[in-house]
Write a protein that holds these residues in place. Structure first.
Motif, PDB file in Angstrom:
ATOM      1  N   VAL A   1       0.861  -1.176   0.000  1.00 13.37           N
ATOM      2  CA  VAL A   1       0.000   0.000   0.000  1.00 13.37           C
ATOM      3  C   VAL A   1       0.901   1.231   0.000  1.00 13.37           C
ATOM      4  O   VAL A   1       1.769   1.376   0.869  1.00 13.37           O
ATOM      5  CB  VAL A   1      -0.927   0.016   1.228  1.00 13.37           C
ATOM      6  CG1 VAL A   1      -1.830   1.246   1.196  1.00 13.37           C
ATOM      7  CG2 VAL A   1      -1.771  -1.252   1.286  1.00 13.37           C
ATOM      8  N   VAL A   2       0.700   2.104  -0.972  1.00 18.39           N
ATOM      9  CA  VAL A   2       1.592   3.233  -1.212  1.00 18.39           C
ATOM     10  C   VAL A   2       0.821   4.543  -1.072  1.00 18.39           C
ATOM     11  O   VAL A   2      -0.306   4.667  -1.566  1.00 18.39           O
ATOM     12  CB  VAL A   2       2.223   3.134  -2.622  1.00 18.39           C
ATOM     13  CG1 VAL A   2       3.083   4.354  -2.933  1.00 18.39           C
ATOM     14  CG2 VAL A   2       3.034   1.846  -2.750  1.00 18.39           C
ATOM     15  N   ALA A   3       1.415   5.523  -0.403  1.00 21.12           N
ATOM     16  CA  ALA A   3       0.803   6.848  -0.298  1.00 21.12           C
ATOM     17  C   ALA A   3       0.792   7.515  -1.669  1.00 21.12           C
ATOM     18  O   ALA A   3       1.795   7.508  -2.381  1.00 21.12           O
ATOM     19  CB  ALA A   3       1.570   7.710   0.704  1.00 21.12           C
ATOM     20  N   GLY A   4      -0.340   8.083  -2.031  1.00 21.67           N
ATOM     21  CA  GLY A   4      -0.474   8.780  -3.302  1.00 21.67           C
ATOM     22  C   GLY A   4      -0.512  10.285  -3.091  1.00 21.67           C
ATOM     23  O   GLY A   4       0.471  10.894  -2.731  1.00 21.67           O
ATOM     24  N   GLY A   5      -1.715  10.886  -3.276  1.00 19.65           N
ATOM     25  CA  GLY A   5      -1.832  12.310  -3.023  1.00 19.65           C
ATOM     26  C   GLY A   5      -2.796  13.005  -3.946  1.00 19.65           C
ATOM     27  O   GLY A   5      -3.667  12.388  -4.570  1.00 19.65           O
ATOM     28  N   HIS A   6      -2.627  14.313  -4.053  1.00 17.93           N
ATOM     29  CA  HIS A   6      -3.499  15.185  -4.827  1.00 17.93           C
ATOM     30  C   HIS A   6      -3.494  14.766  -6.299  1.00 17.93           C
ATOM     31  O   HIS A   6      -2.442  14.508  -6.886  1.00 17.93           O
ATOM     32  CB  HIS A   6      -2.999  16.627  -4.671  1.00 17.93           C
ATOM     33  CG  HIS A   6      -3.950  17.659  -5.152  1.00 17.93           C
ATOM     34  ND1 HIS A   6      -3.549  18.941  -5.433  1.00 17.93           N
ATOM     35  CD2 HIS A   6      -5.282  17.625  -5.405  1.00 17.93           C
ATOM     36  CE1 HIS A   6      -4.578  19.651  -5.829  1.00 17.93           C
ATOM     37  NE2 HIS A   6      -5.643  18.870  -5.832  1.00 17.93           N
ATOM     38  N   ASP A   7      -4.679  14.713  -6.907  1.00 17.61           N
ATOM     39  CA  ASP A   7      -4.794  14.122  -8.236  1.00 17.61           C
ATOM     40  C   ASP A   7      -3.978  14.838  -9.312  1.00 17.61           C
ATOM     41  O   ASP A   7      -3.352  14.178 -10.159  1.00 17.61           O
ATOM     42  CB  ASP A   7      -6.266  14.013  -8.657  1.00 17.61           C
ATOM     43  CG  ASP A   7      -7.064  15.290  -8.448  1.00 17.61           C
ATOM     44  OD1 ASP A   7      -6.476  16.339  -8.111  1.00 17.61           O
ATOM     45  OD2 ASP A   7      -8.297  15.250  -8.616  1.00 17.61           O
ATOM     46  N   HIS A   8      -3.954  16.164  -9.303  1.00 19.57           N
ATOM     47  CA  HIS A   8      -3.225  16.871 -10.363  1.00 19.57           C
ATOM     48  C   HIS A   8      -1.711  16.628 -10.304  1.00 19.57           C
ATOM     49  O   HIS A   8      -1.093  16.335 -11.338  1.00 19.57           O
ATOM     50  CB  HIS A   8      -3.544  18.364 -10.302  1.00 19.57           C
ATOM     51  CG  HIS A   8      -4.971  18.674 -10.639  1.00 19.57           C
ATOM     52  ND1 HIS A   8      -5.495  18.552 -11.906  1.00 19.57           N
ATOM     53  CD2 HIS A   8      -5.995  19.092  -9.859  1.00 19.57           C
ATOM     54  CE1 HIS A   8      -6.763  18.891 -11.905  1.00 19.57           C
ATOM     55  NE2 HIS A   8      -7.104  19.219 -10.675  1.00 19.57           N
ATOM     56  N   PRO A   9      -1.069  16.738  -9.147  1.00 18.15           N
ATOM     57  CA  PRO A   9       0.358  16.391  -9.102  1.00 18.15           C
ATOM     58  C   PRO A   9       0.639  14.935  -9.464  1.00 18.15           C
ATOM     59  O   PRO A   9       1.678  14.641 -10.070  1.00 18.15           O
ATOM     60  CB  PRO A   9       0.742  16.684  -7.639  1.00 18.15           C
ATOM     61  CG  PRO A   9      -0.220  17.729  -7.198  1.00 18.15           C
ATOM     62  CD  PRO A   9      -1.508  17.377  -7.875  1.00 18.15           C
ATOM     63  N   VAL A  10      -0.267  14.030  -9.098  1.00 18.51           N
ATOM     64  CA  VAL A  10      -0.060  12.621  -9.443  1.00 18.51           C
ATOM     65  C   VAL A  10      -0.137  12.428 -10.952  1.00 18.51           C
ATOM     66  O   VAL A  10       0.663  11.699 -11.549  1.00 18.51           O
ATOM     67  CB  VAL A  10      -1.081  11.732  -8.708  1.00 18.51           C
ATOM     68  CG1 VAL A  10      -1.015  10.297  -9.227  1.00 18.51           C
ATOM     69  CG2 VAL A  10      -0.819  11.745  -7.204  1.00 18.51           C
ATOM     70  N   ALA A  11      -1.098  13.084 -11.588  1.00 21.90           N
ATOM     71  CA  ALA A  11      -1.199  12.998 -13.048  1.00 21.90           C
ATOM     72  C   ALA A  11       0.050  13.594 -13.708  1.00 21.90           C
ATOM     73  O   ALA A  11       0.606  13.022 -14.662  1.00 21.90           O
ATOM     74  CB  ALA A  11      -2.453  13.725 -13.522  1.00 21.90           C
ATOM     75  N   ALA A  12       0.503  14.743 -13.201  1.00 25.65           N
ATOM     76  CA  ALA A  12       1.692  15.380 -13.775  1.00 25.65           C
ATOM     77  C   ALA A  12       2.930  14.516 -13.583  1.00 25.65           C
ATOM     78  O   ALA A  12       3.839  14.519 -14.430  1.00 25.65           O
ATOM     79  CB  ALA A  12       1.904  16.755 -13.141  1.00 25.65           C
ATOM     80  N   PHE A  13       2.983  13.762 -12.490  1.00 22.01           N
ATOM     81  CA  PHE A  13       4.128  12.890 -12.221  1.00 22.01           C
ATOM     82  C   PHE A  13       4.359  11.928 -13.387  1.00 22.01           C
ATOM     83  O   PHE A  13       5.504  11.706 -13.804  1.00 22.01           O
ATOM     84  CB  PHE A  13       3.873  12.111 -10.927  1.00 22.01           C
ATOM     85  CG  PHE A  13       4.768  10.921 -10.721  1.00 22.01           C
ATOM     86  CD1 PHE A  13       6.105  11.085 -10.391  1.00 22.01           C
ATOM     87  CD2 PHE A  13       4.273   9.629 -10.850  1.00 22.01           C
ATOM     88  CE1 PHE A  13       6.931   9.986 -10.195  1.00 22.01           C
ATOM     89  CE2 PHE A  13       5.084   8.531 -10.659  1.00 22.01           C
ATOM     90  CZ  PHE A  13       6.423   8.701 -10.336  1.00 22.01           C
ATOM     91  N   ALA A  14       3.276  11.363 -13.926  1.00 21.67           N
ATOM     92  CA  ALA A  14       3.432  10.412 -15.031  1.00 21.67           C
ATOM     93  C   ALA A  14       4.017  11.096 -16.265  1.00 21.67           C
ATOM     94  O   ALA A  14       4.937  10.579 -16.909  1.00 21.67           O
ATOM     95  CB  ALA A  14       2.080   9.778 -15.365  1.00 21.67           C
ATOM     96  N   ILE A  15       3.505  12.268 -16.610  1.00 26.85           N
ATOM     97  CA  ILE A  15       4.002  12.989 -17.784  1.00 26.85           C
ATOM     98  C   ILE A  15       5.466  13.377 -17.604  1.00 26.85           C
ATOM     99  O   ILE A  15       6.292  13.243 -18.511  1.00 26.85           O
ATOM    100  CB  ILE A  15       3.149  14.241 -18.035  1.00 26.85           C
ATOM    101  CG1 ILE A  15       1.719  13.835 -18.415  1.00 26.85           C
ATOM    102  CG2 ILE A  15       3.760  15.113 -19.132  1.00 26.85           C
ATOM    103  CD1 ILE A  15       0.760  14.998 -18.525  1.00 26.85           C
ATOM    104  N   ARG A  16       5.806  13.834 -16.403  1.00 26.77           N
ATOM    105  CA  ARG A  16       7.158  14.331 -16.155  1.00 26.77           C
ATOM    106  C   ARG A  16       8.187  13.212 -16.049  1.00 26.77           C
ATOM    107  O   ARG A  16       9.387  13.480 -16.039  1.00 26.77           O
ATOM    108  CB  ARG A  16       7.159  15.213 -14.911  1.00 26.77           C
ATOM    109  CG  ARG A  16       6.463  16.557 -15.147  1.00 26.77           C
ATOM    110  CD  ARG A  16       6.305  17.353 -13.858  1.00 26.77           C
ATOM    111  NE  ARG A  16       7.586  17.744 -13.308  1.00 26.77           N
ATOM    112  CZ  ARG A  16       8.213  18.896 -13.563  1.00 26.77           C
ATOM    113  NH1 ARG A  16       7.662  19.783 -14.379  1.00 26.77           N
ATOM    114  NH2 ARG A  16       9.379  19.178 -12.995  1.00 26.77           N
ATOM    115  N   GLN A  17       7.750  11.958 -16.004  1.00 30.96           N
ATOM    116  CA  GLN A  17       8.715  10.862 -16.096  1.00 30.96           C
ATOM    117  C   GLN A  17       9.358  10.819 -17.477  1.00 30.96           C
ATOM    118  O   GLN A  17      10.514  10.448 -17.623  1.00 30.96           O
ATOM    119  CB  GLN A  17       8.028   9.523 -15.798  1.00 30.96           C
ATOM    120  CG  GLN A  17       7.561   9.358 -14.369  1.00 30.96           C
ATOM    121  CD  GLN A  17       8.684   9.567 -13.380  1.00 30.96           C
ATOM    122  OE1 GLN A  17       9.637   8.802 -13.341  1.00 30.96           O
ATOM    123  NE2 GLN A  17       8.584  10.618 -12.571  1.00 30.96           N
TER     124      GLN A  17
END
Length: 433
Positions: free
Chosen positions: A230-246
């Motif tokens: 089980v992994v801590a996630g967070g606010h949806d917009h930063p999480v979505a941006a995380f994928a693009i910024r990889q």
């Protein structure tokens, strides 16, 4: 069997689940409406009912993908301000009031005028939507639940807290309370006292492994076992941006959903910037630096056009269906003028990013209002730059699954579909002049 990772997106409108394999392929997507309950002064969400819905979607996605081995890891993204008081077992003691509910408006306005809030380095402007305002409202109207609480859990974190048996708050959600000092990574005690906040759990960065998953329902269905992280996630917009910024480490993301949100990151960790009328501040869900989030209510401006029965509504619906934007730069008709006004507002926000210390980078967009190429070409012409479109419809759930994979020690490729829209040369020249 190869490992599979689950991302959950607890949105304002829909709950979504996405399964991702170690080769970066999406195996299944499932969604349903976010559950809401009517209350005398608004709507609310039952956290346990939401958890049951998430687990049902996970089971459906698991079977849809034809899987036979338990998931390797799961993380959740979602709305930033909703939450519930919990007891010593981590069970919700009250319903969650959604961020968009305005019952705390008058109280938030009065709080904002008091000295602790006027002088504080707020990560977000204090208004009715912030958790701090909801805490103050609950102390007045639902004091029993807060008085009995041993902790508080953000609604987005609730499934992970229940599965892991660990109360926590994802750091990108702590910033949305209006009481978290982003630069110094600490609670501002005077603000907590002023809004009479409940006891708060440990704040953890996104990507923190909280423990193994314990859920009788998911274990009985074979979806998870005691090895599922089980992994801590967070606010949806930063999480979505995380994928693009990889794939694009300096990407600026313009999310055109219910709200339009511009996301970018200041790379150097120089502390929290001073308050800015265009941007709120947070932390990236992975890595260092300061996250910049600029929000406007896009649907509030565009939805009336979709529903308009006049020629204006017909013209806008034609554009969103793939038709051309009529007229020329600054020359009308009315539908073009409206779209230009909204786009110039976004352009001003993009220009501020350089002042905040954000390095130049490619501009990406996604969301329901980004489906019209002609609208995006108008925006590209005003911005004077290409717009790159991400074709993954469930980007927050995708980012959460990708975050779960990283936290579990895997590095799947980011197989996000992309295409680009360039400015119209003639329009760009006129807009620039």
């Amino acid at each position: 069997m190869a490992p599979v990772f689950c991302g959950v997106d607890l949105g304002s409108t829909n709950v979504k689940v996405l399964l991702l394999d170690e080769d970066g392929r999406v195996l299944s997507r499932k969604a349903c409406r976010t559950p809401r309950l009517a209350e005398p002064d608004g709507v609310a969400t039952d956290a346990e009912a939401l958890l049951c819905m998430v687990e049902a979607l996970m089971i459906a996605a698991f079977h849809d993908a034809g899987l036979s081995s338990p998931l390797a890891a799961v993380a959740a993204a979602g709305v930033g301000e909703d939450g519930v008081p919990v007891d010593g077992q981590g069970l919700a003691l009250d319903r969650a009031i959604p961020w968009f509910d305005r019952r705390a408006s008058a109280l938030a306005q009065a709080m904002a005028a008091r000295a602790p809030w006027r002088n504080a380095p707020l990560p977000v402007a204090l208004d009715y939507s912030r958790t701090a305002a909801k805490w103050a409202w609950a102390r007045q109207h639902r004091p029993e639940a807060l008085a009995a609480a041993t902790s508080w859990v953000a609604l987005t974190d609730y499934p992970a807290a229940r599965w892991s048996g660990r109360c926590f708050m994802s750091e990108s959600l702590a910033a949305r309370t209006a009481c978290w000092h982003v630069g110094e990574r600490r609670w501002m005690d005077d603000l907590l006292a002023d809004c009479r906040a409940p006891p708060l759990p440990a704040v953890v960065p996104g990507g923190t492994v909280l423990g193994s998953l314990h859920s009788p329902r998911l274990e009985a269905a074979g979806v998870a076992n005691r090895k599922t992280a089980v992994v801590a996630g967070g606010h949806d917009h930063p999480v979505a941006a995380f994928a693009i910024r990889q794939r694009h480490p300096t990407a600026i993301v313009d999310s055109m959903g219910t709200a339009e949100l511009i996301y970018a990151e200041i790379p150097e960790d120089n502390g929290q910037p001073p308050p800015h009328p265009y941007f709120a501040f947070s932390r990236p869900v992975w890595g260092t630096g300061i996250a910049c989030l600029g929000v406007t209510e896009l649907s509030g401006a565009l939805q009336p056009l979709i529903e308009d029965a006049s020629d204006l509504g017909s013209a806008f619906r034609a554009i969103m269906a793939g038709g051309s934007v009529p007229g020329g730069p600054g020359q009308g008709p009315v539908v073009r003028n409206r779209l230009e006004e909204m786009t110039w507002d976004t352009a001003r926000r993009l220009a501020v990013l350089a002042e905040l210390g954000v390095p130049p980078g490619p501009l990406f967009t996604g969301g329901g209002w980004a489906r019209s190429d002609s609208f995006l070409r108008l925006r590209a012409s005003i911005f004077g730059r290409d717009i790159h479109i991400v074709t993954e419809a469930e980007l927050s759930a995708f980012g959460a699954a990708f975050l779960a994979a990283h936290a579990a020690g895997f590095s799947p490729p980011v197989l996000l579909g992309e295409r680009s829209i360039s400015p119209d040369p003639d329009w760009a020249r006129l807009y620039a002049g």
